[in-house]
Scaffold this motif. Structure first.
Motif, PDB file in Angstrom:
ATOM      1  N   GLY A   1       0.829  -1.342  -0.041  1.00  0.00           N
ATOM      2  CA  GLY A   1      -0.035  -0.113   0.150  1.00  0.00           C
ATOM      3  C   GLY A   1       0.725   1.319   0.089  1.00  0.00           C
ATOM      4  N   LYS A   2       2.270   1.098   0.223  1.00  0.00           N
ATOM      5  CA  LYS A   2       3.159   2.444   0.429  1.00  0.00           C
ATOM      6  C   LYS A   2       3.502   2.715  -1.229  1.00  0.00           C
ATOM      7  CE  LYS A   2       4.940   1.259   4.688  1.00  0.00           C
ATOM      8  NZ  LYS A   2       6.315   0.941   5.615  1.00  0.00           N
ATOM      9  N   THR A   3       3.733   4.111  -1.266  1.00  0.00           N
ATOM     10  CA  THR A   3       4.325   4.116  -2.726  1.00  0.00           C
ATOM     11  C   THR A   3       5.753   3.862  -2.745  1.00  0.00           C
ATOM     12  OG1 THR A   3       4.977   6.405  -1.927  1.00  0.00           O
ATOM     13  CG2 THR A   3       2.735   6.302  -2.706  1.00  0.00           C
ATOM     14  N   PRO A   4       6.353   3.600  -4.434  1.00  0.00           N
ATOM     15  CA  PRO A   4       7.528   3.138  -4.297  1.00  0.00           C
ATOM     16  C   PRO A   4       8.682   4.379  -4.150  1.00  0.00           C
ATOM     17  CG  PRO A   4       6.378   2.897  -6.338  1.00  0.00           C
ATOM     18  CD  PRO A   4       5.420   3.783  -5.422  1.00  0.00           C
ATOM     19  N   ASN A   5       9.819   4.093  -3.654  1.00  0.00           N
ATOM     20  CA  ASN A   5      10.731   5.345  -3.778  1.00  0.00           C
ATOM     21  C   ASN A   5      11.197   5.585  -4.945  1.00  0.00           C
ATOM     22  OD1 ASN A   5      13.067   3.633  -4.361  1.00  0.00           O
ATOM     23  ND2 ASN A   5      13.034   2.807  -2.524  1.00  0.00           N
ATOM     24  N   ILE A   6      12.016   6.875  -5.003  1.00  0.00           N
ATOM     25  CA  ILE A   6      12.227   7.439  -6.254  1.00  0.00           C
ATOM     26  C   ILE A   6      13.248   6.602  -7.218  1.00  0.00           C
ATOM     27  CG2 ILE A   6      13.411   9.589  -7.210  1.00  0.00           C
ATOM     28  CD1 ILE A   6      12.537  11.344  -4.663  1.00  0.00           C
ATOM     29  N   HIS A   7      14.290   5.896  -6.296  1.00  0.00           N
ATOM     30  CA  HIS A   7      15.103   5.233  -6.832  1.00  0.00           C
ATOM     31  C   HIS A   7      14.584   4.007  -7.788  1.00  0.00           C
ATOM     32  CE1 HIS A   7      19.490   4.968  -7.129  1.00  0.00           C
ATOM     33  NE2 HIS A   7      19.560   3.367  -6.713  1.00  0.00           N
ATOM     34  N   SER A   8      13.384   3.565  -7.470  1.00  0.00           N
ATOM     35  CA  SER A   8      12.787   2.663  -8.251  1.00  0.00           C
ATOM     36  C   SER A   8      12.646   2.996  -9.743  1.00  0.00           C
ATOM     37  CB  SER A   8      11.393   2.188  -7.605  1.00  0.00           C
ATOM     38  OG  SER A   8      11.678   1.659  -6.294  1.00  0.00           O
ATOM     39  N   ILE A   9      12.501   4.198  -9.895  1.00  0.00           N
ATOM     40  CA  ILE A   9      12.715   4.656 -11.651  1.00  0.00           C
ATOM     41  C   ILE A   9      13.830   4.129 -12.030  1.00  0.00           C
ATOM     42  CG2 ILE A   9      12.338   6.603 -12.959  1.00  0.00           C
ATOM     43  CD1 ILE A   9      10.762   7.925 -11.083  1.00  0.00           C
ATOM     44  N   ARG A  10      15.083   4.549 -11.316  1.00  0.00           N
ATOM     45  CA  ARG A  10      16.371   3.916 -11.892  1.00  0.00           C
ATOM     46  C   ARG A  10      16.339   2.252 -12.034  1.00  0.00           C
ATOM     47  NH1 ARG A  10      21.949   5.373 -12.206  1.00  0.00           N
ATOM     48  NH2 ARG A  10      23.185   3.798 -11.334  1.00  0.00           N
ATOM     49  N   HIS A  11      15.930   1.724 -10.977  1.00  0.00           N
ATOM     50  CA  HIS A  11      15.793   0.263 -11.190  1.00  0.00           C
ATOM     51  C   HIS A  11      15.097  -0.491 -12.415  1.00  0.00           C
ATOM     52  CE1 HIS A  11      17.687  -0.008  -7.223  1.00  0.00           C
ATOM     53  NE2 HIS A  11      16.562   0.148  -6.503  1.00  0.00           N
ATOM     54  N   THR A  12      13.821   0.384 -12.435  1.00  0.00           N
ATOM     55  CA  THR A  12      13.237   0.057 -13.683  1.00  0.00           C
ATOM     56  C   THR A  12      13.903   0.381 -15.138  1.00  0.00           C
ATOM     57  OG1 THR A  12      11.123   0.566 -12.598  1.00  0.00           O
ATOM     58  CG2 THR A  12      11.051   0.812 -14.925  1.00  0.00           C
ATOM     59  N   PHE A  13      14.466   1.604 -15.192  1.00  0.00           N
ATOM     60  CA  PHE A  13      15.522   1.590 -16.220  1.00  0.00           C
ATOM     61  C   PHE A  13      16.472   0.612 -16.623  1.00  0.00           C
ATOM     62  CE2 PHE A  13      19.159   3.367 -18.303  1.00  0.00           C
ATOM     63  CZ  PHE A  13      18.617   3.940 -19.478  1.00  0.00           C
ATOM     64  N   CYS A  14      17.108   0.336 -15.628  1.00  0.00           N
ATOM     65  CA  CYS A  14      17.990  -0.645 -15.777  1.00  0.00           C
ATOM     66  C   CYS A  14      17.604  -2.217 -16.337  1.00  0.00           C
ATOM     67  CB  CYS A  14      18.906  -0.878 -14.257  1.00  0.00           C
ATOM     68  SG  CYS A  14      19.967   0.574 -14.035  1.00  0.00           S
ATOM     69  N   THR A  15      16.489  -2.338 -15.547  1.00  0.00           N
ATOM     70  CA  THR A  15      15.749  -3.743 -15.964  1.00  0.00           C
ATOM     71  C   THR A  15      15.294  -3.874 -17.197  1.00  0.00           C
ATOM     72  OG1 THR A  15      15.204  -4.022 -13.467  1.00  0.00           O
ATOM     73  CG2 THR A  15      13.968  -5.316 -15.234  1.00  0.00           C
ATOM     74  N   LYS A  16      14.575  -2.673 -17.556  1.00  0.00           N
ATOM     75  CA  LYS A  16      13.942  -2.653 -19.057  1.00  0.00           C
ATOM     76  C   LYS A  16      15.037  -2.618 -20.229  1.00  0.00           C
ATOM     77  CE  LYS A  16       9.449  -0.944 -17.428  1.00  0.00           C
ATOM     78  NZ  LYS A  16       8.613  -2.030 -17.975  1.00  0.00           N
TER      79      LYS A  16
ATOM     80  N   GLU B   1      24.965  -6.567 -12.734  1.00  0.00           N
ATOM     81  CA  GLU B   1      24.370  -7.875 -13.019  1.00  0.00           C
ATOM     82  C   GLU B   1      23.371  -8.258 -11.992  1.00  0.00           C
ATOM     83  OE1 GLU B   1      27.002 -11.546 -11.406  1.00  0.00           O
ATOM     84  OE2 GLU B   1      27.789 -11.173 -13.165  1.00  0.00           O
ATOM     85  N   LYS B   2      22.863  -7.588 -11.079  1.00  0.00           N
ATOM     86  CA  LYS B   2      21.775  -8.329 -10.409  1.00  0.00           C
ATOM     87  C   LYS B   2      20.542  -7.919 -10.986  1.00  0.00           C
ATOM     88  CE  LYS B   2      21.654  -3.670  -7.969  1.00  0.00           C
ATOM     89  NZ  LYS B   2      22.078  -2.944  -6.634  1.00  0.00           N
ATOM     90  N   TYR B   3      20.368  -6.995 -11.943  1.00  0.00           N
ATOM     91  CA  TYR B   3      19.191  -6.743 -12.788  1.00  0.00           C
ATOM     92  C   TYR B   3      18.953  -7.886 -13.673  1.00  0.00           C
ATOM     93  CZ  TYR B   3      19.268  -1.889 -10.893  1.00  0.00           C
ATOM     94  OH  TYR B   3      19.450  -0.929 -10.037  1.00  0.00           O
ATOM     95  N   ILE B   4      19.746  -8.727 -14.179  1.00  0.00           N
ATOM     96  CA  ILE B   4      19.757 -10.010 -14.862  1.00  0.00           C
ATOM     97  C   ILE B   4      18.345 -10.955 -14.384  1.00  0.00           C
ATOM     98  CG2 ILE B   4      20.335 -12.241 -15.509  1.00  0.00           C
ATOM     99  CD1 ILE B   4      23.283 -10.972 -15.638  1.00  0.00           C
ATOM    100  N   HIS B   5      18.275 -10.802 -12.931  1.00  0.00           N
ATOM    101  CA  HIS B   5      17.232 -11.792 -12.452  1.00  0.00           C
ATOM    102  C   HIS B   5      15.874 -11.317 -12.503  1.00  0.00           C
ATOM    103  CE1 HIS B   5      20.547 -14.280 -10.770  1.00  0.00           C
ATOM    104  NE2 HIS B   5      21.166 -13.218 -10.481  1.00  0.00           N
TER     105      HIS B   5
END
Length: 289
Positions: free
Chosen positions: A212-227, A259-263
């Protein structure tokens, strides 16, 4: 392969043709900048390599099992869906006017797209000066980012157009002024302002985590790396070619961080497991205890 390269570089610093107990102890000792998870990867690789050398008759100690520990990675980033990113940009585009200033209506649509389109750290974005943004060529120059890393970031044509249009609304000739200026202080926007504005935009966009909480701002960076990694692999790029490219773009000094984004990519994880399994015959497991 990235981890093996790091192990090779570490061993080369000794200029020796053997591996001693002292070398093992020094290599596997806890130290700043080396997480426990990374240390266990290093331990496993060193143990296998020493066993392999022993089979060849080369003087190499057997790494004791006491160094082996099970460490679970707690890294579980929130990855935005494409629709959530679209809704976030709409929330930024439709921010209500303020009685004191309307500059936020001008800044946040650009700032949000910059984070989504480059994966930059929020601190790097806030630290940008006008001299750091080449809107004509679509290149951003990050100066002394995290770990003192500076880099050039080429942007997409669509983001280049967004930056170019924004730049026309500010005096770009004043090169030392912030690219995103606070209407309250006249200086750089602060992280405190981001912690206030982004949860508001996330809520407006209807973006919440499972708790129910909102994501943190850094999650946008995680998303960019993963995608980005997923797209490179889908286009046929080898995983061990893609990782260094992405690491350089986002400013990682340690390939393990990338490398961790591979998963978190379906194809990437499958591809990675297949390639990792092929390394099994290179350093065979040998029970010497």
């Amino acid at each position: 392969m990235v981890r093996l390269r790091k192990l090779n570089n570490s061993l080369n610093t000794y200029y020796e043709h053997h591996i001693s107990d002292q070398m093992v102890e020094e290599l596997l000792a806890p130290r700043d900048g080396l997480s426990e998870l990374e240390r266990q990867y290093l331990t496993a690789n060193l143990r296998q390599f020493c066993s392999f050398l022993a089979l060849l008759g080369i003087d190499a100690v057997i790494v004791p099992r006491k160094y082996m520990r099970t460490v679970k990675s707690e890294f579980r980033p929130y990855i935005f869906s494409d629709d959530e990113l679209r809704r976030l940009t709409i929330a930024a585009d439709t921010l209500p006017a303020s009685r004191k200033s309307s500059s936020h209506q001008q800044i946040y649509p650009v700032l949000v797209r910059l984070l989504i389109g480059t994966g930059m750290r929020i601190g790097e974005v806030l630290a940008l000066k006008r001299a750091n943004v080449d809107t004509s060529n679509g290149v951003i120059n990050v100066i002394n980012g995290k770990n003192g890393v500076s880099r050039f970031i080429p942007v997409s044509d669509s983001l280049k157009e967004v930056l170019f249009d924004y730049a026309k609304t500010i005096d770009m000739s004043d090169e030392n002024r912030p690219f995103f200026t606070s209407s309250y202080t006249g200086g750089h926007l602060t992280y405190d302002a981001m912690k206030y504005m982004f949860p508001k935009m996330f809520k407006t966009a209807g973006i919440h985590k499972s708790d129910g909480k909102t994501p943190n701002i850094h999650s946008i960076r995680h998303t960019f790396c993963t995608k980005s990694l997923e797209k490179m692999l889908e286009n046929g790029m080898n995983v061990y070619t893609a990782i260094p490219i992405l690491a350089a773009y986002v400013g990682h000094v340690n390939y393990i961080d990338t490398e961790k984004y591979i998963h978190f990519t379906e194809q990437g994880h499958t591809d990675f497991l297949q390639k990792e399994s092929s390394l099994g015959s290179l350093f065979p497991e040998v029970d010497n205890e």
